[in-house]
Motif scaffolding. Structure first.
Motif, PDB file in Angstrom:
ATOM      1  N   TYR A  80     -96.691  -3.928   2.254  1.00 52.33           N
ATOM      2  CA  TYR A  80     -97.924  -3.765   1.487  1.00 52.33           C
ATOM      3  C   TYR A  80     -97.778  -4.053  -0.017  1.00 52.33           C
ATOM      4  O   TYR A  80     -98.741  -4.485  -0.656  1.00 52.33           O
ATOM      5  CB  TYR A  80     -98.639  -2.435   1.792  1.00 52.33           C
ATOM      6  CG  TYR A  80     -98.285  -1.248   0.935  1.00 52.33           C
ATOM      7  CD1 TYR A  80     -98.728  -1.155  -0.383  1.00 52.33           C
ATOM      8  CD2 TYR A  80     -97.527  -0.192   1.442  1.00 52.33           C
ATOM      9  CE1 TYR A  80     -98.409  -0.048  -1.167  1.00 52.33           C
ATOM     10  CE2 TYR A  80     -97.203   0.910   0.669  1.00 52.33           C
ATOM     11  CZ  TYR A  80     -97.638   0.974  -0.643  1.00 52.33           C
ATOM     12  OH  TYR A  80     -97.316   2.054  -1.408  1.00 52.33           O
ATOM     13  N   THR A  87    -108.092  -2.549 -10.092  1.00 52.97           N
ATOM     14  CA  THR A  87    -107.417  -1.378  -9.548  1.00 52.97           C
ATOM     15  C   THR A  87    -108.188  -0.896  -8.342  1.00 52.97           C
ATOM     16  O   THR A  87    -109.232  -1.471  -7.998  1.00 52.97           O
ATOM     17  CB  THR A  87    -107.255  -0.275 -10.614  1.00 52.97           C
ATOM     18  OG1 THR A  87    -106.450   0.783 -10.071  1.00 52.97           O
ATOM     19  CG2 THR A  87    -108.588   0.284 -11.070  1.00 52.97           C
ATOM     20  N   VAL A 133    -103.661  -3.328 -15.018  1.00 49.52           N
ATOM     21  CA  VAL A 133    -103.831  -2.551 -13.798  1.00 49.52           C
ATOM     22  C   VAL A 133    -103.666  -1.067 -14.125  1.00 49.52           C
ATOM     23  O   VAL A 133    -102.553  -0.572 -14.250  1.00 49.52           O
ATOM     24  CB  VAL A 133    -102.808  -2.981 -12.710  1.00 49.52           C
ATOM     25  CG1 VAL A 133    -103.094  -2.269 -11.398  1.00 49.52           C
ATOM     26  CG2 VAL A 133    -102.834  -4.483 -12.504  1.00 49.52           C
ATOM     27  N   MET A 158    -111.446  -1.881  -6.361  1.00 51.48           N
ATOM     28  CA  MET A 158    -111.349  -2.245  -4.953  1.00 51.48           C
ATOM     29  C   MET A 158    -111.116  -1.040  -4.051  1.00 51.48           C
ATOM     30  O   MET A 158    -110.257  -0.207  -4.322  1.00 51.48           O
ATOM     31  CB  MET A 158    -110.176  -3.215  -4.808  1.00 51.48           C
ATOM     32  CG  MET A 158    -109.956  -3.705  -3.409  1.00 51.48           C
ATOM     33  SD  MET A 158    -108.527  -4.797  -3.353  1.00 51.48           S
ATOM     34  CE  MET A 158    -107.231  -3.567  -3.423  1.00 51.48           C
ATOM     35  N   GLN A 188     -97.571   4.006  -8.789  1.00 52.74           N
ATOM     36  CA  GLN A 188     -97.872   2.599  -8.500  1.00 52.74           C
ATOM     37  C   GLN A 188     -97.063   1.635  -9.362  1.00 52.74           C
ATOM     38  O   GLN A 188     -97.155   0.411  -9.198  1.00 52.74           O
ATOM     39  CB  GLN A 188     -99.367   2.324  -8.698  1.00 52.74           C
ATOM     40  CG  GLN A 188    -100.261   3.078  -7.730  1.00 52.74           C
ATOM     41  CD  GLN A 188     -99.994   2.655  -6.303  1.00 52.74           C
ATOM     42  OE1 GLN A 188    -100.089   1.480  -5.967  1.00 52.74           O
ATOM     43  NE2 GLN A 188     -99.632   3.603  -5.455  1.00 52.74           N
ATOM     44  N   GLN A 193    -105.225  -1.946   3.092  1.00 48.71           N
ATOM     45  CA  GLN A 193    -103.962  -1.253   2.797  1.00 48.71           C
ATOM     46  C   GLN A 193    -103.925   0.126   3.467  1.00 48.71           C
ATOM     47  O   GLN A 193    -102.887   0.561   3.950  1.00 48.71           O
ATOM     48  CB  GLN A 193    -103.740  -1.111   1.295  1.00 48.71           C
ATOM     49  CG  GLN A 193    -102.365  -0.564   0.986  1.00 48.71           C
ATOM     50  CD  GLN A 193    -102.078  -0.475  -0.507  1.00 48.71           C
ATOM     51  OE1 GLN A 193    -102.069   0.600  -1.085  1.00 48.71           O
ATOM     52  NE2 GLN A 193    -101.844  -1.614  -1.136  1.00 48.71           N
ATOM     53  N   ALA A 244    -109.376  -0.098  -0.995  1.00 45.97           N
ATOM     54  CA  ALA A 244    -108.272  -0.786  -0.309  1.00 45.97           C
ATOM     55  C   ALA A 244    -108.197  -0.358   1.149  1.00 45.97           C
ATOM     56  O   ALA A 244    -107.242   0.288   1.587  1.00 45.97           O
ATOM     57  CB  ALA A 244    -106.963  -0.509  -1.045  1.00 45.97           C
ATOM     58  N   VAL A 300    -103.286   2.485 -13.239  1.00 45.65           N
ATOM     59  CA  VAL A 300    -102.905   3.230 -12.030  1.00 45.65           C
ATOM     60  C   VAL A 300    -102.043   4.428 -12.423  1.00 45.65           C
ATOM     61  O   VAL A 300    -101.640   4.562 -13.571  1.00 45.65           O
ATOM     62  CB  VAL A 300    -102.072   2.361 -11.054  1.00 45.65           C
ATOM     63  CG1 VAL A 300    -102.939   1.421 -10.246  1.00 45.65           C
ATOM     64  CG2 VAL A 300    -100.985   1.595 -11.785  1.00 45.65           C
ATOM     65  N   ASP A 325    -108.225   2.159  -4.700  1.00 42.08           N
ATOM     66  CA  ASP A 325    -107.704   3.307  -3.968  1.00 42.08           C
ATOM     67  C   ASP A 325    -107.810   3.064  -2.474  1.00 42.08           C
ATOM     68  O   ASP A 325    -108.725   2.389  -2.022  1.00 42.08           O
ATOM     69  CB  ASP A 325    -108.523   4.563  -4.303  1.00 42.08           C
ATOM     70  CG  ASP A 325    -108.507   4.859  -5.782  1.00 42.08           C
ATOM     71  OD1 ASP A 325    -107.595   5.552  -6.232  1.00 42.08           O
ATOM     72  OD2 ASP A 325    -109.411   4.359  -6.488  1.00 42.08           O
ATOM     73  N   ARG A 326    -106.904   3.683  -1.744  1.00 37.23           N
ATOM     74  CA  ARG A 326    -107.006   3.649  -0.282  1.00 37.23           C
ATOM     75  C   ARG A 326    -108.082   4.644   0.152  1.00 37.23           C
ATOM     76  O   ARG A 326    -108.040   5.796  -0.261  1.00 37.23           O
ATOM     77  CB  ARG A 326    -105.690   4.099   0.347  1.00 37.23           C
ATOM     78  CG  ARG A 326    -104.538   3.192   0.071  1.00 37.23           C
ATOM     79  CD  ARG A 326    -103.300   3.751   0.741  1.00 37.23           C
ATOM     80  NE  ARG A 326    -102.105   3.109   0.207  1.00 37.23           N
ATOM     81  CZ  ARG A 326    -100.873   3.477   0.510  1.00 37.23           C
ATOM     82  NH1 ARG A 326    -100.671   4.490   1.337  1.00 37.23           N
ATOM     83  NH2 ARG A 326     -99.846   2.846   0.001  1.00 37.23           N
ATOM     84  N   ASP A 346    -103.755  -8.716  -4.174  1.00 39.56           N
ATOM     85  CA  ASP A 346    -104.962  -8.061  -4.729  1.00 39.56           C
ATOM     86  C   ASP A 346    -105.049  -8.295  -6.238  1.00 39.56           C
ATOM     87  O   ASP A 346    -106.121  -8.591  -6.770  1.00 39.56           O
ATOM     88  CB  ASP A 346    -104.915  -6.532  -4.532  1.00 39.56           C
ATOM     89  CG  ASP A 346    -104.790  -6.115  -3.079  1.00 39.56           C
ATOM     90  OD1 ASP A 346    -105.167  -6.918  -2.209  1.00 39.56           O
ATOM     91  OD2 ASP A 346    -104.300  -4.986  -2.825  1.00 39.56           O
ATOM     92  N   ILE A 347    -103.927  -8.093  -6.879  1.00 38.35           N
ATOM     93  CA  ILE A 347    -103.923  -8.135  -8.348  1.00 38.35           C
ATOM     94  C   ILE A 347    -104.066  -9.570  -8.858  1.00 38.35           C
ATOM     95  O   ILE A 347    -104.874  -9.858  -9.740  1.00 38.35           O
ATOM     96  CB  ILE A 347    -102.638  -7.468  -8.890  1.00 38.35           C
ATOM     97  CG1 ILE A 347    -102.638  -5.971  -8.528  1.00 38.35           C
ATOM     98  CG2 ILE A 347    -102.491  -7.686 -10.391  1.00 38.35           C
ATOM     99  CD1 ILE A 347    -101.309  -5.266  -8.743  1.00 38.35           C
TER     100      ILE A 347
HETATM  101  N1  TRP Z   1    -101.799   1.354  -3.650  1.00 37.98           N
HETATM  102  C1  TRP Z   1    -103.000   1.899  -4.216  1.00 37.98           C
HETATM  103  C2  TRP Z   1    -103.121   3.359  -3.750  1.00 37.98           C
HETATM  104  O1  TRP Z   1    -102.362   3.786  -2.915  1.00 37.98           O
HETATM  105  C3  TRP Z   1    -104.250   1.150  -3.809  1.00 37.98           C
HETATM  106  C4  TRP Z   1    -104.226  -0.292  -4.192  1.00 37.98           C
HETATM  107  C5  TRP Z   1    -104.253  -1.354  -3.341  1.00 37.98           C
HETATM  108  C6  TRP Z   1    -104.197  -0.833  -5.515  1.00 37.98           C
HETATM  109  N2  TRP Z   1    -104.224  -2.512  -4.031  1.00 37.98           N
HETATM  110  C7  TRP Z   1    -104.192  -2.243  -5.350  1.00 37.98           C
HETATM  111  C8  TRP Z   1    -104.132  -0.272  -6.785  1.00 37.98           C
HETATM  112  C9  TRP Z   1    -104.123  -3.080  -6.455  1.00 37.98           C
HETATM  113  C10 TRP Z   1    -104.086  -1.126  -7.885  1.00 37.98           C
HETATM  114  C11 TRP Z   1    -104.063  -2.531  -7.723  1.00 37.98           C
HETATM  115  O2  TRP Z   1    -103.985   4.062  -4.199  1.00 37.98           O
END
Ligand code: TRP
Length: 360
Positions: free
Chosen positions: A133, A7, A149, A42, A155, A47, A44, A151, A9-10, A140-141
């Motif tokens: 994205y 998992t 995951v 991670m 998400q 992203q 991100a 979240v 965060d940006r 990523d996953i």
């Molecule tokens: N989209 C998630 C967010 O906005 C960040 C993210 C990027 C993420 N890749 C991911 C979360 C893979 C879980 C798995 O915070």
């Protein structure tokens, strides 16, 4: 099969209590549960650039902020691999192959992307990277063969789309990728903690967040200014819990032991709520209680963060080591993907022989 978490965060700002109840607290519990073979967390940044193309410095500045928040909350480099997305080039290559497995109309139906496009006024000119994205998130996953995951609810469409990509990839190229499961917060209040103004989402631009690094006086000020029931004018009036931010926060944060310590007239939150609804309980009393609860929860986090801030090179070292480890895993997955796609031509002696035969 091993149980693997991924998992992230940006990095577009410091993390706030919404992140905490929505995911951070849970991640630490999962880390401590010992039930997972591997945990990848991670940052991100790539992203984050998809909707901050004009402001790369913001993303750059917030990498350390997010890493500090992670570690302050209790994510430990010895137990969880903390890494930076852009340092793993394999993610780009995976995304490129997955792009062939997703249609434009499918992307257009992704409700989270739809909402974000509206929020950012992207309607007229959506950056391609932003639009796609969810595909890179699938990379990523899957790069880490994540089974789980954790979240927030927003998400869910990404995980759904990842599962579709995995399914499609495996059916076209043969069983290679792992279908992940989403793990949502376990209570409704944690799903989407509102801002202190009662607005649906905490956001820096609305100025309605309580940050994890917030100082005690500021926490107090923010709690005392929180949106409650606008019709609850006099103490004796019955109050409503619906959309009442203070009670939503209590749902997310408070435990029974907090009553013993800070509000012994009540045994638990149910009793407090009942009194509020009956009338005769003022907002200030409830807010003071919430302030105690939040102070207790945030103090150790803030203190750990201050300690960690003293050695920033160490934070970078942690992220570097994590990124190196993550890259090894992603490279292995990419190799398997390329094998399944049969594009490792130069190692494919059967192909070379077959083609030679063909032209005889
Ligand atoms: N989209 C998630 C967010 O906005 C960040 C993210 C990027 C993420 N890749 C991911 C979360 C893979 C879980 C798995 O915070």
């Amino acid at each position: 099969m091993s149980k693997i978490i991924l998992t992230g965060d940006r990095p577009t700002g410091k993390l706030h209590v919404g992140h905490y109840v929505g995911s951070l607290r849970r991640r630490v519990e999962l880390q401590e549960s010992g039930e997972y073979d591997k945990i990848f967390i991670m940052i991100a940044d790539a992203q984050a650039l998809t909707d901050n193309a004009d402001n790369p410095e913001k993303v750059r500045q917030n990498i350390v902020e997010v890493a500090l928040d992670y570690m302050a909350c209790g994510l430990e480099p010895a137990k969880s691999t903390l890494f930076i997305q852009s340092q793993i080039p394999q993610l780009c290559e995976l995304s490129f192959y997955y792009m062939n497995l997703v249609t434009v109309s499918r992307l257009q139906r992704n409700p989270t992307v739809k909402a974000e496009i509206q929020m950012r006024n992207f309607e007229a000119s959506i950056p391609v990277g932003f639009f796609t994205y969810p595909i890179s998130q699938a990379a990523d996953i899957t790069a880490f063969k994540a089974t789980t995951v954790p979240v927030g609810e927003d998400q869910m469409p990404m995980i759904e789309q990842t599962r579709e990509i995995v399914h499609k990839f495996n059916s076209v190229y043969g069983e290679t990728l792992v279908e992940p499961q989403v793990l949502l917060p376990n209570n409704q209040a944690c799903m989407r903690l509102p801002g202190i103004d009662g607005k649906a989402k905490m956001s820096k631009s609305l100025g309605n967040c309580i940050y994890l690094s917030e100082e005690p006086e500021d926490i107090k000020k923010k709690v005392m200014s929180m949106f409650t029931d606008p019709n609850h004018l006099r103490v004796e009036d019955p109050g409503s819990l619906e959309g009442n931010t203070v009670f939503i926060y209590l749902d997310a944060f408070c435990k029974e032991e907090h009553f013993e310590r800070y509000l012994p007239d009540y045994a638990n939150l149910e009793e407090l709520k009942a009194h509020y609804q009956r009338g005769g309980l003022g907002d200030v009393k409830v807010k003071k209680f919430l302030n105690h609860v939040l102070q207790e929860e945030l103090e150790p986090i803030r203190n750990r963060r201050k300690e960690l801030q003293k050695d920033i090179p160490y934070i970078f070292e942690v992220l570097k080591r994590g990124s190196e480890e993550a890259e090894k895993i992603a490279a292995q997955t990419l190799k398997e993907v390329r094998d399944s796609m049969k594009i490792n031509y130069f190692a494919d002696t059967a192909l070379i022989k077959e083609q030679a035969e063909k032209f005889k």
